[in-house]
Design a protein around this motif. Structure first.
Motif, short mmCIF file in Angstrom:
data_model
loop_
_atom_site.label_atom_id
_atom_site.label_comp_id
_atom_site.label_asym_id
_atom_site.label_seq_id
_atom_site.Cartn_x
_atom_site.Cartn_y
_atom_site.Cartn_z
N UNK A 62 0.82 -1.21 0.00
CA UNK A 62 0.00 0.00 0.00
C UNK A 62 0.86 1.27 0.00
N UNK A 63 1.67 1.45 -1.05
CA UNK A 63 2.46 2.69 -1.12
C UNK A 63 1.55 3.90 -1.24
N UNK A 64 1.97 5.01 -0.62
CA UNK A 64 1.13 6.19 -0.57
C UNK A 64 1.74 7.40 -1.27
N UNK A 65 3.05 7.52 -1.23
CA UNK A 65 3.67 8.72 -1.81
C UNK A 65 5.12 8.45 -2.18
N UNK A 66 5.61 9.24 -3.13
CA UNK A 66 7.00 9.14 -3.55
C UNK A 66 7.58 10.54 -3.65
N UNK A 67 8.86 10.68 -3.30
CA UNK A 67 9.59 11.94 -3.44
C UNK A 67 10.94 11.63 -4.05
N UNK A 68 11.25 12.26 -5.18
CA UNK A 68 12.52 12.03 -5.87
C UNK A 68 13.61 12.92 -5.28
N UNK A 106 -4.45 2.24 10.74
CA UNK A 106 -5.79 1.67 10.83
C UNK A 106 -6.67 2.36 9.80
N UNK A 107 -7.50 1.58 9.08
CA UNK A 107 -8.35 2.18 8.06
C UNK A 107 -7.51 2.90 7.02
N UNK A 108 -7.77 4.19 6.83
CA UNK A 108 -7.02 4.99 5.87
C UNK A 108 -5.76 5.60 6.48
N UNK A 109 -5.52 5.33 7.76
CA UNK A 109 -4.39 5.92 8.45
C UNK A 109 -3.10 5.16 8.23
N UNK A 110 -1.99 5.81 8.56
CA UNK A 110 -0.68 5.20 8.46
C UNK A 110 0.35 6.24 8.08
N UNK A 111 1.44 5.79 7.46
CA UNK A 111 2.46 6.70 6.95
C UNK A 111 1.99 7.16 5.57
N UNK A 112 1.84 8.47 5.40
CA UNK A 112 1.17 9.01 4.22
C UNK A 112 2.16 9.74 3.33
N UNK A 113 2.19 11.06 3.35
CA UNK A 113 2.99 11.77 2.35
C UNK A 113 4.44 11.91 2.79
N UNK A 114 5.30 12.14 1.79
CA UNK A 114 6.72 12.42 2.02
C UNK A 114 7.12 13.57 1.10
N UNK A 115 7.91 14.49 1.63
CA UNK A 115 8.42 15.62 0.84
C UNK A 115 9.83 15.93 1.30
N UNK A 116 10.67 16.34 0.38
CA UNK A 116 12.03 16.74 0.71
C UNK A 116 12.09 18.24 0.90
N UNK A 117 12.92 18.66 1.82
CA UNK A 117 13.15 20.09 2.02
C UNK A 117 13.62 20.73 0.72
N UNK A 125 16.77 17.31 5.08
CA UNK A 125 15.52 17.11 5.81
C UNK A 125 14.50 16.37 4.95
N UNK A 126 13.88 15.36 5.56
CA UNK A 126 12.79 14.62 4.95
C UNK A 126 11.54 14.85 5.80
N UNK A 127 10.49 15.38 5.18
CA UNK A 127 9.23 15.67 5.87
C UNK A 127 8.24 14.53 5.65
N UNK A 128 7.57 14.14 6.71
CA UNK A 128 6.57 13.07 6.65
C UNK A 128 5.25 13.56 7.22
#
Length: 401
Positions: A62-68, A106-117, A125-128
């Motif tokens: 269940x991947x949610x987001x990618x940041x290059x 749980x449900x739709x929750x979990x580790x969601x987005x990722x963004x780089x500074x 810095x990696x933002x989650x």
């Protein structure tokens, strides 16, 4: 043994990413269900090009987001159960990145987005954005950052800079897209936790878009930073309100404006051009109905005084998610487009723009029958999508001509 750097700008690396090649049917699905308020649905375009979908990796849960990484096809990918994965030279690192926060999976929750500074090259810095549990078993969206080690194996000194309050979710509607604006500010989308009236409450952080500084401070020019509004004590971080479950967000590269897409209920998925202090209507104004088929109890109609109309909406919900503007010259037919993932309909939706107006709508990748969770433009000019399943994939999308 010296480990090779995981950030590379070489052309050879892009070639090594190849895993499997699928060429889909020429042109688009002749399907369009979206429209701007007061207008007829737009037509499908005739591009005359075939779509290439190249599988980069599979086996993501269940991947949610990618940041290059800057200038690279290496990336970080979040998996909703709570893992942050490193993609290096077209392969997933064996072990997840260490040092990530505990999540409410749980449900739709979990580790969601990722963004780089924006200053990642120097500050790493990696933002989650993730779902965080409270003491009463409910959860809310939280945002934090850590410093990524040079080898990409660990986040150190993870610091939470924002928490959604109060925590009201039992597992639904976290929102949670992160967008830097190029001026030192960070936008984040927050779902209303499936508690509809809270989206209109300026003393709660449900159903809002917020804007904060990179360290979590509040910009002085936020619309509610100066004090109360409408007789309520608005929280200073709020940028806009009246949102339901915004799971896509991107900065328009041609004018710097934030666009957000959000799930409606049964119908009423919409795109909003987000402006400071605006009320986007939920649940008072909506083009959707309850999942039961009955009207939303609080709804007063699709046009309600004091609320902003969406820029675009769907009468039948595709269940939209990630979003990106395409501004590369690699595929001229895609210039000035917005790509949006669709979960329920299993599609990649391309909206062609003329200025800020959508003039055509194209549905792609439906032959794959995959839920499209995230969409990003790579530095190589290709479009990358994540598919949402227990065996999720990263796909690279391009045109044959």
């Amino acid at each position: 043994m010296t480990r090779k750097p995981f950030i590379s700008t070489s052309q050879a690396q892009a070639i090594r990413l190849a895993a499997a090649l699928v060429i889909l049917a020429p042109s688009a699905w002749a399907q369009s269900t979206g429209q701007a308020p007061g207008q007829d649905p737009v037509p499908a375009p005739q591009t005359g090009s075939a779509i290439q979908a190249r599988e980069i990796v599979q086996g993501l849960e269940h991947p949610w987001a990618i940041a290059f990484f800057p200038g690279s096809t290496d990336a970080l990918i979040t998996e909703r159960p709570g893992r942050l994965r490193l993609l290096r030279n077209g392969e997933l690192a064996r072990e997840p990145v260490a040092g990530t926060p505990e999540v409410f999976a749980k449900g739709q929750g979990g580790l969601l987005d990722v963004a780089l500074s924006p200053d990642f090259v120097s500050d790493r810095r990696v933002y989650l954005a993730y779902a965080e549990a409270g003491e009463d078993g409910k959860a809310g969206t939280a945002i934090g950052y850590g410093r990524l080690s040079e080898d990409g194996d660990r986040l150190s000194d993870f610091r939470v800079i924002f928490r959604q309050t109060p925590k009201l979710s039992s597992g639904h509607h976290f929102g949670a897209r992160l967008v830097f604006d190029g001026k030192g500010h960070l936008y984040a989308t927050l779902g209303e936790n499936n508690q509809r009236p809270t989206a209109q409450d300026l003393d709660k952080l449900q159903g809002k878009v917020i804007r904060i500084d990179a360290d979590g401070g509040i910009p002085a020019d936020n619309p509610f930073a100066a004090g109360p509004s409408q007789g309520k004590s608005a929280l200073d971080a709020i940028w806009s309100y009246g949102h339901r479950n915004p799971q896509g967000a991107a900065l328009n590269p041609w004018n710097g404006e934030l666009w957000v897409n959000e799930h409606g209920p049964r119908g009423g998925d919409e795109i909003n051009r987000v402006r400071p202090g605006e009320n986007y209507g939920w649940p008072l104004a909506t083009y959707g109905r309850n999942y039961t088929g009955f009207a939303i109890p609080e709804a007063e109609g699709s046009h309600v005084d004091g609320t902003a109309q969406p820029a675009y909406y769907w009468s039948r919900s595709p269940a939209i998610s990630g979003m990106v503007f395409y501004d590369s010259d690699r595929f001229p037919a895609w210039r000035r487009s917005v790509f949006i993932g669709a979960l329920k309909e299993g599609a990649l939706i391309r909206l062609q723009l003329d200025g800020e107006r959508v003039v055509s709508e194209e549905w792609l990748l439906q032959d794959l029958k995959e839920r499209i969770r995230d969409v990003r433009q790579g530095y190589d000019g290709y479009v990358y999508v994540l598919t949402d399943s227990p065996d999720g994939k990263l796909l690279r999308i391009g045109l044959t001509n």
